[in-house]
Design a protein around this motif. Structure first.
Motif, short mmCIF file in Angstrom:
data_model
loop_
_atom_site.label_atom_id
_atom_site.label_comp_id
_atom_site.label_asym_id
_atom_site.label_seq_id
_atom_site.Cartn_x
_atom_site.Cartn_y
_atom_site.Cartn_z
N ALA A 103 20.47 -5.22 6.59
CA ALA A 103 20.16 -5.75 4.97
C ALA A 103 18.81 -6.29 4.62
CB ALA A 103 21.28 -7.16 4.98
N ARG A 104 18.21 -6.70 5.72
CA ARG A 104 16.66 -7.07 5.26
C ARG A 104 16.14 -5.83 5.15
NH1 ARG A 104 11.95 -9.25 7.93
NH2 ARG A 104 12.55 -8.15 9.91
N ALA A 105 16.37 -4.87 6.11
CA ALA A 105 15.39 -3.44 5.76
C ALA A 105 15.83 -2.92 4.45
CB ALA A 105 15.59 -2.76 6.96
N ALA A 106 16.85 -2.96 4.18
CA ALA A 106 17.34 -2.33 2.78
C ALA A 106 16.57 -3.17 1.74
CB ALA A 106 18.98 -2.51 2.88
N ARG A 107 16.73 -4.48 1.88
CA ARG A 107 15.91 -5.26 0.78
C ARG A 107 14.46 -5.03 0.68
NH1 ARG A 107 16.55 -10.37 2.75
NH2 ARG A 107 18.61 -9.74 3.30
N GLU A 108 13.76 -4.95 1.85
CA GLU A 108 12.50 -4.77 1.75
C GLU A 108 12.32 -3.24 1.31
OE1 GLU A 108 11.38 -7.61 5.48
OE2 GLU A 108 11.45 -5.33 5.90
N LEU A 109 13.21 -2.40 1.40
CA LEU A 109 12.78 -0.89 0.95
C LEU A 109 13.41 -0.79 -0.57
CD1 LEU A 109 14.18 1.05 4.03
CD2 LEU A 109 11.91 1.16 2.92
N GLU A 110 14.03 -2.09 -1.18
CA GLU A 110 14.24 -1.96 -2.70
C GLU A 110 15.50 -0.88 -2.69
OE1 GLU A 110 11.10 -2.29 -4.97
OE2 GLU A 110 10.98 -4.52 -4.87
N LEU A 111 16.26 -0.80 -1.83
CA LEU A 111 17.17 0.37 -2.11
C LEU A 111 18.71 -0.27 -2.52
CD1 LEU A 111 17.11 2.14 1.38
CD2 LEU A 111 16.59 3.24 -0.81
#
Lengths: 128, 128
Positions: A103-111
């Motif tokens: 979830a954190r990675a997806a948020r930082e990737l703005e996906l």
DNA sequence: CCATGTGTATCAATACAACAATACACATAG
DNA sequence: CTATGTGTATTGTTGTATTGATACACATGG
């Protein structure tokens, strides 16, 4: 249990013994490996994956320490008799750390959430 | 960029320098850190998180090698001018390994896809 | 020029993982 | 009893990764 069911990647960042530990832990917790089920011998696993027997032994010992495996002296290792499959809620908690990371990675990737969920859905179906 | 925006966990299994690398890579790839944006100094980051400056420097150097950062001698590091935000499809590929790991773990835990997807959905919304 | 701010090259210390080669204790089949 | 199969303790070695301490080169502001 067949030794070939284990997926081991020697080159990976995660150490081999921990790959074995976590994989077996999940399969025992789900009941995929029922109580009494015997595990492949350390020499069997080691031979099939071209790794050191002591590395496998280390993984088995850790799982014995957790109470998931029992050692039958002279014979092999066995899934502990007291160890029944755990309810889904409890199994889910083993997945939580991975979910948070994702979830954190997806948020930082703005996906967009929809896209991530759709893709994960595909992967979950393929496996079954 | 503010040094406090970085989330660093010294005790984690993942090495510190790689935590920094992956976090910044995602934020640059998404455009959250635009070209020209200056990064906090290595001593700033190191001081704030009680880690060694060389550890931060290592992360910066790796990102420079990837072409994501540019070094202004005597002054700090800056997001590379040529580096525009990448399209969603490309950003998605950075998430793939994590998605595969998660799917495999969920399968071994014999968790229903619906439940995994629902939980991930919650986490994705909370963050925004 | 000098003080202060950048990043970093270099070397050392430490921890960890994995392997190798034995040797041992135990159980079972023959 | 013997041969063969379990897991494991032991010792040593190797390779690698991570982090840390120190000193240096460069740029800027005063």
């Amino acid at each position: 249990m067949d030794a070939s069911l284990l997926t081991i990647t020697p080159g990976a960042a995660e150490p081999i013994y921990r790959q074995i530990v976590e994989q077996l832990r999940r399969m025992i917790t789900s009941g995929q490996l029922p109580p009494g089920e015997s595990l492949p011998s350390v020499r069997d696993v080691a031979g099939r994956h071209a790794i050191n027997p002591m590395t496998v032994s280390r993984a088995y010992s850790l799982l014995e320490g957790e109470g998931l495996l029992e050692r039958l002296r002279g014979m092999g290792m066995v899934v502990a008799a007291t160890r029944r499959a755990r309810p889904a809620g409890e199994r889910m908690s083993l997945l939580e750390p991975r979910l948070h990371d994702l979830a954190r990675a997806a948020r930082e990737l703005e996906l967009p959430a929809s896209r991530v969920l759709r893709r994960l859905g595909e992967l979950l179906e393929d496996g079954e």
